[in-house]
Design an enzyme around this catalytic site. Sequence first.
Site, PDB file in Angstrom:
ATOM      1  CB  ALA A   1      18.850  14.196  -1.840  1.00  0.00           C
TER       2      ALA A   1
ATOM      3  CD  GLU B   1      12.532  16.408   3.355  1.00  0.00           C
ATOM      4  OE1 GLU B   1      11.603  16.533   4.192  1.00  0.00           O
ATOM      5  OE2 GLU B   1      13.499  17.176   3.270  1.00  0.00           O
ATOM      6  N   PRO B   2      10.353  11.379   3.127  1.00  0.00           N
ATOM      7  CG  PRO B   2      11.126  10.075   4.925  1.00  0.00           C
ATOM      8  CD  PRO B   2      11.457  11.292   4.106  1.00  0.00           C
TER       9      PRO B   2
ATOM     10  CB  ALA C   1       7.999  16.478   1.388  1.00  0.00           C
TER      11      ALA C   1
ATOM     12  CB  SER D   1       3.266  15.332  -5.354  1.00  0.00           C
ATOM     13  OG  SER D   1       3.214  14.036  -5.888  1.00  0.00           O
TER      14      SER D   1
ATOM     15  CD  GLU E   1      15.310  17.438 -12.643  1.00  0.00           C
ATOM     16  OE1 GLU E   1      16.044  18.202 -12.039  1.00  0.00           O
ATOM     17  OE2 GLU E   1      14.274  16.949 -12.151  1.00  0.00           O
TER      18      GLU E   1
ATOM     19  N   GLY F   1       1.523 -13.433 -25.025  1.00  0.00           N
ATOM     20  CA  GLY F   1       0.690 -14.400 -24.308  1.00  0.00           C
ATOM     21  C   GLY F   1       1.384 -14.865 -23.025  1.00  0.00           C
TER      22      GLY F   1
ATOM     23  CB  THR G   1       2.901  11.569 -10.089  1.00  0.00           C
ATOM     24  OG1 THR G   1       2.159  12.763  -9.781  1.00  0.00           O
ATOM     25  CG2 THR G   1       3.639  11.084  -8.844  1.00  0.00           C
TER      26      THR G   1
END
Length: 380
Positions: free
Chosen positions: A123, A126-127, A129, A131, A239, A336, A362
């Site tokens: 973990a 955060e909301p 934080a 990048s 990673e 298609g 990213t």
Amino acid sequence: MFIWTQDQSLLLQSVEELAKKELAPKAEHLDETEGFNEAAFRAIGAMGLFGITAGEKYGGSALGSLEASLVMEKLGEACASTTLSYLAHSMLCVNNLHENASDAQREKYLPSLITGEKIGGMAMTEPQAGSDSLGQKTRAEKKGGKFILNGTKMFITNGTIGDVFVVYARTGEGRKDLSTFIVEKGMPGFRVGKKLKKMGMRASPTSELIFDNCEVPAENLVGNLNDSVSHMMKNLNIERITIAGISVGIASSCLAYASKYAQDRLQFGHPISSYQMIQERLAEMATNLDAGRALVYAAARAYDGGARELSLGAKAKLFTAQMATKAGLDAIQILGGYGYMKEYPVERYMRDAKLMEIGAGTNEVMRIIIAKELADGRTS
Ligand SMILES: Cc1cc2nc3c(=O)[nH]c(=O)nc-3n(C[C@H](O)[C@H](O)[C@H](O)COP(=O)(O)OP(=O)(O)OC[C@H]3O[C@@H](n4cnc5c(N)ncnc54)[C@H](O)[C@@H]3O)c2cc1C
């Protein structure tokens, strides 16, 4: 094209068999229902793959990032989202602890994570934080024999199913004053927030984690206080290289499905594979896939040979993530209207692939890392 040792060939073969038997048959249903393939997860663990890079003394297989990337590729061909959960467990948690934790912490946590008795995650985000990972606001304050954690983590893979999390928290006023903690489910003040609904990777549970005066024993501090940046750096290369393996797996499935479909689908009296515009698309997909493979394997070999400062891992992640999303879009185009339908797997491949351009840094962050190395006059 790619040459493997006998052990690597055997590993590839057995993981492919497991992926076909345990992952592939359930991938579509679990994508639809946002379920988790616990049986497959346990089977991956039973093959000894949870501790693929960890030492044998903890029950690990002591293999390198090359083998780990190959496993990600083969599992990723069958079900990318179960593979993402496997990556969070084996790389973000197990490998991280193996690299950074003390002997006592490794002995306490690694064996049960490696057998699969416990599921792990990491973990950082955060909301506010993502990048900007050094902008984390979750705080840890020492009180007696404990650290008290307060804050919220966002987008955490295995959040709802995890037992053990590597958690980063602020322990000082400087931007780099972050420390690493091992937090277990059941510790007072720790709870799982809402399970998040996603566009892709839907069989990999993602959630918030909430720390509300969460009490973590002082001995669960990993390394020294304010040491997280070095912990993150130690784990980030592997990673990126191994998550690139998942992108390769997705692109490989896109190509296999689209190529077969193009041979079977008749229009104007001929298989669409006989038309040059379809051939061009397939040939580009195949070339990019092998270029992606070559880059991932080269980055993994460099890492396993001891290289740590190279941007090759970032290049492998960037190239394969873009390649996988494009392969998904190309496969949809080749199918298609059927490609746009849920009954066919290629739209799922494309939705899963898009995460590869966002998670674990990213595309833009990968470009920043590569450009910085160029600006510093360093090369891979
Ligand atoms: C399914 C899923 C699983 C995840 N699993 C985990 C996990 O297990 N653990 C964990 O800690 N995190 C996890 N993450 C979080 C993931 O690592 C972050 O989403 C990612 O790092 C991006 O952060 P953000 O979403 O806050 O986007 P932001 O950082 O807000 O970025 C938004 C956009 O701005 C761009 N941008 C930002 N800064 C710059 C810059 N300086 N220059 C140019 N462009 C910039 C980004 O590239 C992006 O396009 C997961 C995310 C998802 C979606």
